[in-house]
Each structure stands twice: as C-alpha cells, then as structure tokens.
Design an enzyme around this catalytic site. Sequence first.
Site, PDB file in Angstrom:
ATOM      1  N   CYS A 311       0.721  -1.200  -0.001  1.00 45.20           N
ATOM      2  CA  CYS A 311       0.048  -0.001   0.049  1.00 45.20           C
ATOM      3  C   CYS A 311       0.900   1.369   0.036  1.00 45.20           C
ATOM      4  O   CYS A 311       0.405   2.332  -0.522  1.00 45.20           O
ATOM      5  CB  CYS A 311      -0.857  -0.033   1.228  1.00 45.20           C
ATOM      6  SG  CYS A 311      -0.005  -0.306   2.608  1.00 45.20           S
ATOM      7  N   ARG A 341       9.663 -10.191   0.088  1.00 45.86           N
ATOM      8  CA  ARG A 341      10.268 -10.098   1.887  1.00 45.86           C
ATOM      9  C   ARG A 341      11.459 -11.262   1.978  1.00 45.86           C
ATOM     10  O   ARG A 341      11.241 -12.170   1.707  1.00 45.86           O
ATOM     11  CB  ARG A 341       9.175 -10.180   2.417  1.00 45.86           C
ATOM     12  CG  ARG A 341       8.078  -9.331   2.648  1.00 45.86           C
ATOM     13  CD  ARG A 341       7.062  -9.497   3.690  1.00 45.86           C
ATOM     14  NE  ARG A 341       6.053  -8.271   3.495  1.00 45.86           N
ATOM     15  CZ  ARG A 341       5.137  -8.104   4.171  1.00 45.86           C
ATOM     16  NH1 ARG A 341       4.977  -8.859   5.377  1.00 45.86           N
ATOM     17  NH2 ARG A 341       4.392  -7.273   3.969  1.00 45.86           N
ATOM     18  N   GLU A 343      12.381 -12.997   4.045  1.00 47.33           N
ATOM     19  CA  GLU A 343      11.604 -13.536   5.165  1.00 47.33           C
ATOM     20  C   GLU A 343      12.560 -13.716   6.277  1.00 47.33           C
ATOM     21  O   GLU A 343      13.098 -14.904   6.135  1.00 47.33           O
ATOM     22  CB  GLU A 343      10.670 -14.532   4.834  1.00 47.33           C
ATOM     23  CG  GLU A 343       9.353 -14.107   4.401  1.00 47.33           C
ATOM     24  CD  GLU A 343       8.516 -13.311   5.685  1.00 47.33           C
ATOM     25  OE1 GLU A 343       9.081 -13.585   6.792  1.00 47.33           O
ATOM     26  OE2 GLU A 343       7.552 -12.750   5.501  1.00 47.33           O
ATOM     27  N   ARG A 352       4.980 -19.395   3.646  1.00 44.26           N
ATOM     28  CA  ARG A 352       5.971 -18.249   4.049  1.00 44.26           C
ATOM     29  C   ARG A 352       6.753 -18.395   2.921  1.00 44.26           C
ATOM     30  O   ARG A 352       7.933 -19.225   2.882  1.00 44.26           O
ATOM     31  CB  ARG A 352       6.211 -18.383   5.373  1.00 44.26           C
ATOM     32  CG  ARG A 352       7.416 -17.139   5.704  1.00 44.26           C
ATOM     33  CD  ARG A 352       7.898 -17.650   6.864  1.00 44.26           C
ATOM     34  NE  ARG A 352       7.067 -17.381   7.894  1.00 44.26           N
ATOM     35  CZ  ARG A 352       6.523 -16.039   8.507  1.00 44.26           C
ATOM     36  NH1 ARG A 352       6.844 -15.257   8.103  1.00 44.26           N
ATOM     37  NH2 ARG A 352       5.632 -16.240   9.599  1.00 44.26           N
ATOM     38  N   GLU A 360      -4.197  -6.347  -2.523  1.00 45.11           N
ATOM     39  CA  GLU A 360      -4.241  -5.194  -1.614  1.00 45.11           C
ATOM     40  C   GLU A 360      -5.275  -4.182  -1.474  1.00 45.11           C
ATOM     41  O   GLU A 360      -5.491  -3.516  -2.604  1.00 45.11           O
ATOM     42  CB  GLU A 360      -2.844  -4.189  -1.590  1.00 45.11           C
ATOM     43  CG  GLU A 360      -2.685  -3.056  -0.539  1.00 45.11           C
ATOM     44  CD  GLU A 360      -2.212  -3.522   0.921  1.00 45.11           C
ATOM     45  OE1 GLU A 360      -2.130  -4.905   1.000  1.00 45.11           O
ATOM     46  OE2 GLU A 360      -2.411  -2.808   1.932  1.00 45.11           O
ATOM     47  N   ASP A 421      -5.972 -10.190  12.322  1.00 41.12           N
ATOM     48  CA  ASP A 421      -5.500 -11.276  11.333  1.00 41.12           C
ATOM     49  C   ASP A 421      -6.739 -12.252  11.249  1.00 41.12           C
ATOM     50  O   ASP A 421      -7.300 -12.332  12.484  1.00 41.12           O
ATOM     51  CB  ASP A 421      -4.503 -11.883  11.977  1.00 41.12           C
ATOM     52  CG  ASP A 421      -3.056 -11.229  11.936  1.00 41.12           C
ATOM     53  OD1 ASP A 421      -2.056 -11.686  12.382  1.00 41.12           O
ATOM     54  OD2 ASP A 421      -3.072 -10.100  11.041  1.00 41.12           O
ATOM     55  N   GLU A 434      -1.848 -17.200   9.174  1.00 43.64           N
ATOM     56  CA  GLU A 434      -2.396 -15.781   8.870  1.00 43.64           C
ATOM     57  C   GLU A 434      -2.754 -15.813   7.408  1.00 43.64           C
ATOM     58  O   GLU A 434      -1.565 -15.715   6.831  1.00 43.64           O
ATOM     59  CB  GLU A 434      -1.583 -14.851   9.474  1.00 43.64           C
ATOM     60  CG  GLU A 434      -2.058 -13.682   9.084  1.00 43.64           C
ATOM     61  CD  GLU A 434      -1.002 -12.526   8.884  1.00 43.64           C
ATOM     62  OE1 GLU A 434       0.024 -12.360   9.628  1.00 43.64           O
ATOM     63  OE2 GLU A 434      -1.211 -11.668   8.075  1.00 43.64           O
ATOM     64  N   ASN A 437      -5.526  -9.971   6.244  1.00 50.17           N
ATOM     65  CA  ASN A 437      -5.908  -9.162   7.540  1.00 50.17           C
ATOM     66  C   ASN A 437      -6.640  -8.015   7.331  1.00 50.17           C
ATOM     67  O   ASN A 437      -6.792  -7.608   5.974  1.00 50.17           O
ATOM     68  CB  ASN A 437      -4.502  -8.774   8.179  1.00 50.17           C
ATOM     69  CG  ASN A 437      -3.549  -8.084   7.511  1.00 50.17           C
ATOM     70  OD1 ASN A 437      -4.150  -7.367   6.520  1.00 50.17           O
ATOM     71  ND2 ASN A 437      -2.176  -8.000   7.714  1.00 50.17           N
ATOM     72  N   CYS A 463      -6.519  -0.894   5.316  1.00 53.41           N
ATOM     73  CA  CYS A 463      -5.850  -1.572   4.207  1.00 53.41           C
ATOM     74  C   CYS A 463      -6.260  -3.200   4.740  1.00 53.41           C
ATOM     75  O   CYS A 463      -6.280  -3.426   5.707  1.00 53.41           O
ATOM     76  CB  CYS A 463      -4.614  -1.480   3.830  1.00 53.41           C
ATOM     77  SG  CYS A 463      -3.192  -1.859   4.928  1.00 53.41           S
ATOM     78  N   ARG A 470      -1.489 -17.857   0.601  1.00 52.44           N
ATOM     79  CA  ARG A 470      -1.760 -18.243   1.871  1.00 52.44           C
ATOM     80  C   ARG A 470      -3.584 -18.891   1.641  1.00 52.44           C
ATOM     81  O   ARG A 470      -3.946 -19.980   2.388  1.00 52.44           O
ATOM     82  CB  ARG A 470      -1.937 -17.051   2.830  1.00 52.44           C
ATOM     83  CG  ARG A 470      -0.367 -16.717   2.945  1.00 52.44           C
ATOM     84  CD  ARG A 470      -0.038 -16.802   4.388  1.00 52.44           C
ATOM     85  NE  ARG A 470       1.405 -16.492   4.511  1.00 52.44           N
ATOM     86  CZ  ARG A 470       1.824 -15.941   5.527  1.00 52.44           C
ATOM     87  NH1 ARG A 470       0.968 -14.907   6.494  1.00 52.44           N
ATOM     88  NH2 ARG A 470       2.967 -15.483   5.728  1.00 52.44           N
TER      89      ARG A 470
HETATM   90  N1  LIG Z   1       6.255 -14.012   3.332  1.00 52.40           N
HETATM   91  C1  LIG Z   1       4.865 -14.242   3.201  1.00 52.40           C
HETATM   92  N2  LIG Z   1       4.306 -15.437   2.442  1.00 52.40           N
HETATM   93  C2  LIG Z   1       3.168 -15.305   1.789  1.00 52.40           C
HETATM   94  N3  LIG Z   1       2.146 -14.143   2.201  1.00 52.40           N
HETATM   95  C3  LIG Z   1       2.332 -13.242   2.712  1.00 52.40           C
HETATM   96  C4  LIG Z   1       3.922 -13.186   3.534  1.00 52.40           C
HETATM   97  N4  LIG Z   1       3.773 -12.156   4.092  1.00 52.40           N
HETATM   98  C5  LIG Z   1       2.715 -11.518   4.176  1.00 52.40           C
HETATM   99  N5  LIG Z   1       1.913 -12.231   3.239  1.00 52.40           N
HETATM  100  C6  LIG Z   1       0.382 -12.131   3.010  1.00 52.40           C
HETATM  101  O1  LIG Z   1       0.222 -10.496   3.016  1.00 52.40           O
HETATM  102  C7  LIG Z   1      -0.782 -10.401   4.052  1.00 52.40           C
HETATM  103  C8  LIG Z   1      -0.541  -9.099   4.463  1.00 52.40           C
HETATM  104  O2  LIG Z   1       0.897  -8.647   4.921  1.00 52.40           O
HETATM  105  S1  LIG Z   1       0.977  -7.850   6.243  1.00 52.40           S
HETATM  106  O3  LIG Z   1       2.619  -7.840   6.422  1.00 52.40           O
HETATM  107  O4  LIG Z   1       0.355  -8.761   7.431  1.00 52.40           O
HETATM  108  N6  LIG Z   1       0.103  -6.737   6.114  1.00 52.40           N
HETATM  109  C9  LIG Z   1       0.492  -5.732   5.153  1.00 52.40           C
HETATM  110  O5  LIG Z   1       1.499  -5.662   4.780  1.00 52.40           O
HETATM  111  C10 LIG Z   1      -0.576  -4.703   4.882  1.00 52.40           C
HETATM  112  N7  LIG Z   1      -0.216  -3.665   3.864  1.00 52.40           N
HETATM  113  C11 LIG Z   1      -1.649  -5.256   4.312  1.00 52.40           C
HETATM  114  O6  LIG Z   1      -1.170  -5.935   2.998  1.00 52.40           O
HETATM  115  C12 LIG Z   1      -0.447 -11.514   4.811  1.00 52.40           C
HETATM  116  O7  LIG Z   1      -1.896 -11.535   5.742  1.00 52.40           O
HETATM  117  C13 LIG Z   1      -0.379 -12.670   4.091  1.00 52.40           C
HETATM  118  O8  LIG Z   1      -1.725 -12.875   3.526  1.00 52.40           O
HETATM  119 ZN   LIG Z   2      -1.511  -2.205   3.583  1.00 58.59          ZN
END
Ligand SMILES: Nc1ncnc2c1ncn2[C@@H]1O[C@H](COS(=O)(=O)NC(=O)[C@@H](N)CO)[C@@H](O)[C@H]1O
Ligand SMILES: [Zn+2]
Length: 504
Positions: A311, A341, A343, A352, A360, A421, A434, A437, A463, A470
């Site tokens: 976002c 990411r 991660e 993950r 988004e 979440d 998760e 969210n 957002c 997921r």
């Molecule tokens: N490493 C990852 N692998 C797969 N999906 C991911 C990962 N990180 C985040 N997500 C997805 O992105 C969603 C939102 O990520 S978050 O970090 O929780 N929230 C944000 O970044 C907010 N900007 C809403 O998107 C998570 O609920 C998940 O569905």
């Molecule tokens: Zn967001």
Amino acid sequence: MFIRFALTADLQFSRDLTPEAVLAAGDTVQEANEVLFRRGVPAEAEDEQIGKITEWSAHDSVISLAIESGPYTRAHDALFRFRKLIAQAMGRHRLGLREITVRSFSVEIPGHIPDEAIPKLPFIRSVSSHAESVRIDLACSATDLENRVPDRIVKLIEEKKEAALYGGKTEHWELVFESGKRERIFEGNPTEEMLARGWIKHGASRGQWIFAPQAVALFRAFERIVVEEIIRPLGFSEMIFPKLVPWEVWMRSGHAKGVYPEIYYVCTPKTRDPSYWEDIADYFKVTGEVPVEMIRDRLDGPIGGMCYAQCPPFWPFVQGETLANDCLPIRVFDRSGTSHRYESGGIHGIERVDEFHRIEILWLGTAEQTIETANRLHETYTRVFEDLMELEWRSARVTPWFMAQEGMLGESGSADIGTRDYEALLPYSNSWLEFQNVSVNGDKYPKGFNVKIQSGADCWSGCSGIGLERWTAAFLAQKGFDTAKWPEAVARLVDEPKEIFRFL
Ligand SMILES: Nc1ncnc2c1ncn2[C@@H]1O[C@H](COS(=O)(=O)NC(=O)[C@@H](N)CO)[C@@H](O)[C@H]1O
Ligand SMILES: [Zn+2]
C-alpha cells in the site's frame, strides 16, 4: 535527577572583537541567562534545570561558550537563541557572525540504561555508564544540533529501553471470532501435494515458486470470489500501485524505521554507457561466472527496494492533496504485482515465501467511514470463509502490521486502530496460518503523506492484504485435491485441471 545537556562552542566573527564589542558581548550573555533562556520555561523549574552560559571568553575574532542545561532550554536550544541575540549585538559593532563550531556535546540520562539501548551511531563519540545515569559524548555539528540529533538520540534510547523491557513479550494476540469445526477431508501438506502433482515448482530464487496452470486456476478462482463478493459489492475500484519503492515512500510510511533486514534492495547502474560494462560481459563470456563483486562497485544506491507492504507506494497519488467531502470514502485495490520479503521468519512451503501475490485493498476517509468500511469487510469476509469456502478459521486482534513492520510490539493504544488477522487451520501441522488481515491504520498514512479532507476532519485509512498463496494453502490444506469434494462456490470457478507438462 534529571536529564542534563552540556556543550562548548566557538562563534567565529568577521573581525577581531574590539574592547567595546567584548563588553557588549558580556551584557548579551547576562541578558541571555537572565531573560532569554527563561522564556517559555514553567515557573516551577529550578534554576539548574534551565539552560545557562556557564563560561565564556572572547579572543581575536572568536567568542567561546560553555552552556549547560537540564530539560528546559536545552543547551543546543540555548545556543541558537543566543546566536540570534549575539549576532544583533555584535552587528552594532560591525561584526558579522560567520560560523558556529561545536567543540563538545554531552548528554547525561538518568536511570539505568542497558547497553543494548545505546544505539551505534557515528554521532556517538563515547559512552560512560554510572550507577544512576549514563553519559554520552556526541560529535555533533551545529547543523546536527539544529536537526535535533541529540533529542532524537535520547528518544531512540528511551524506545530501545522500552523495547528491552518488552523483550520477553510476544506480539499482541486476542481472539475475536472462531468458526465451527469442519469435517477433516484432507490431512496432507498442500505444498508437497502440489509439488507431487506438478502444480508448482521451486523458482530459481529463494522462497520463490513457479505456478503451473492448475495452481493459477485456483488463484484466479479466489480472485474472482474476492471481486464478486467483496470488491464489487463494496464498490472498490482497481488501481495499479508501483512495485519499486524508493526511500522517500518508506520514510513517510515509517518502514524506514525498521524494515531493513527484510528488504529486497534495488540498485541502479552508475552509467548506461555500454563500454563501462563491457569487461563485466567479457568476464562472463570467458568464465561463465557473473563477477558480482565487480558489478557491486558499479552500482548506485540502493535507491529503495521491491514492494513489501504493497500500500505505501499508492500514497504519492494523494500526497499533499485535500480530498473533497463528496468523494469519500475512497475505496481502491491493487493486484498488479508481487511483494518481496527476505523473510527472516524462514521460508516454508507456499505459506511463507519471499515472493508472493497479494490483493491489497485500501480505503481512506473520515475515521467513521474508515471504521465502517473495515466492519463491512469483516462481514463480507466472514460470509466468504463461512458460506463459500467453508473454512475452519478464526480472527484475532494483533499488533498493528505497521507497528510490527517498524519493529515495535504492543498495541496502537486506540480500540479503533489496529489489525485483525484472519487465520485458517492447517490440519497437516495442526497449526494456524495468518492468510489475510484487515487494518484500520488511523491517521498514520494521511499524516505521513500530508493528505487532508475538505471538512478539516482527520483523514484516516485502512488496508487489507489478501495473500493468494495463503488462501490457496489454507483451502487445499483443509479441502484436499479432489475437486468433487470442494465447496461448490469454488469448484464452479475452476475447470478440470489440465496436465500440460509431461516429464519423462
Ligand atoms: N512471506 C509471506 N508469504 C506469503 N504471504 C505473505 C507473506 N507475508 C505477508 N503475506 C500475505 O500478506 C498479507 C498482509 O501482510 S502483512 O504484512 O500482514 N500486512 C501488510 O503488509 C498490509 N499492508 C496489508 O497487506 C498477509 O496476511 C499474508 O496473506
Ligand atoms: Zn497495506
């Protein structure tokens, strides 16, 4: 015991001070100590807590000062107040203030400060811990003082001290809703099953997958459900948010406070001139190796990184604007590209990963409109997970995602602001994933990007991130791979998976 600041500085004038000018300087010092430094200080403040020039001398064209203070009219604030006064006084002797050189600067913070709370910064010359306080000697220029570097260092130490206390604490988690149990149709690991069936293969990069048509058919089915059941009924319009994020955006979104360990950084070539790169290409042609070290020396940046939260890069679209009341609430969404990411939580299956595909959803307006939109989303998501996907799922209030991404824990401090979440049961590991969210982010982004509303009310935003990997992992983990056993609402959107690759 209170916080103490002390500095010594030289004020360089355009010519040597005459004896009259030196006398005038003495009067100015006295006026500063007795009047100027007391301005805005609460009556109950003790003398030793207020900034004071404790020593001064004039030689040649320089006035040297020592200033000490407590929390009121901090030494560096006193210095800049004095600068104005002395420049006027010396101006009457045709002396111009040329520059200020800070010779020393120290801050003494009361209380026990753990070592890990002391930041490692170029400004910090030395740290000496005492029983009841810690004294930090800083190497600061006058510009650093004007940029309030000492105050920011003190604030950072307080935050780190706080975080050190939180140390043992985990992220906030408070159950809001849980669905009923569902019949166990499948107990396997969806990623392994998808691999075995050729629905996915590892991509060449860390935490990256290549999705074959069978997997994409499911991604697109979920996207259609999101569009038909959520986006369209609630009136969200599709936009395309940028996917390469420069520091300027992350400075305003707050990510620059703590997202460094997980960014996929982006650099640019120092020059496009092909001859500059010829030897690199030649090296590869001759050795078959890419000389990364050689390349690194020819890069600028990193200028920022790959899309992380999805976002933030939207906000420059409304930055500095005032939104008309009648266009609110704004409801948009983006599904135009991947998020990346590095991660730190380790990669795991398709759940993950380092590269993922997210829808988004983003909305902004008054606080009421923002909260109302979040509630409408909770309702529609509940219907989708209960009636369409027939999932075993739950939702929980957690540390707001934007705090977590700045390395903070705890809560937002306001019941209306925060992240919920959504988690789905993974029968194969008997754990909760998760998978998306919904957040009400308060005024954080409008403030960060200077967005106002015609009525003058605070602009708020929210957002919601829908992770397609997921959703897929959760759905397949619970419903398995026999489409005859899938809920009708999903099965009807997915054609019989076609096998287009046959490996021998
Ligand atoms: N490493 C990852 N692998 C797969 N999906 C991911 C990962 N990180 C985040 N997500 C997805 O992105 C969603 C939102 O990520 S978050 O970090 O929780 N929230 C944000 O970044 C907010 N900007 C809403 O998107 C998570 O609920 C998940 O569905
Ligand atoms: Zn967001």
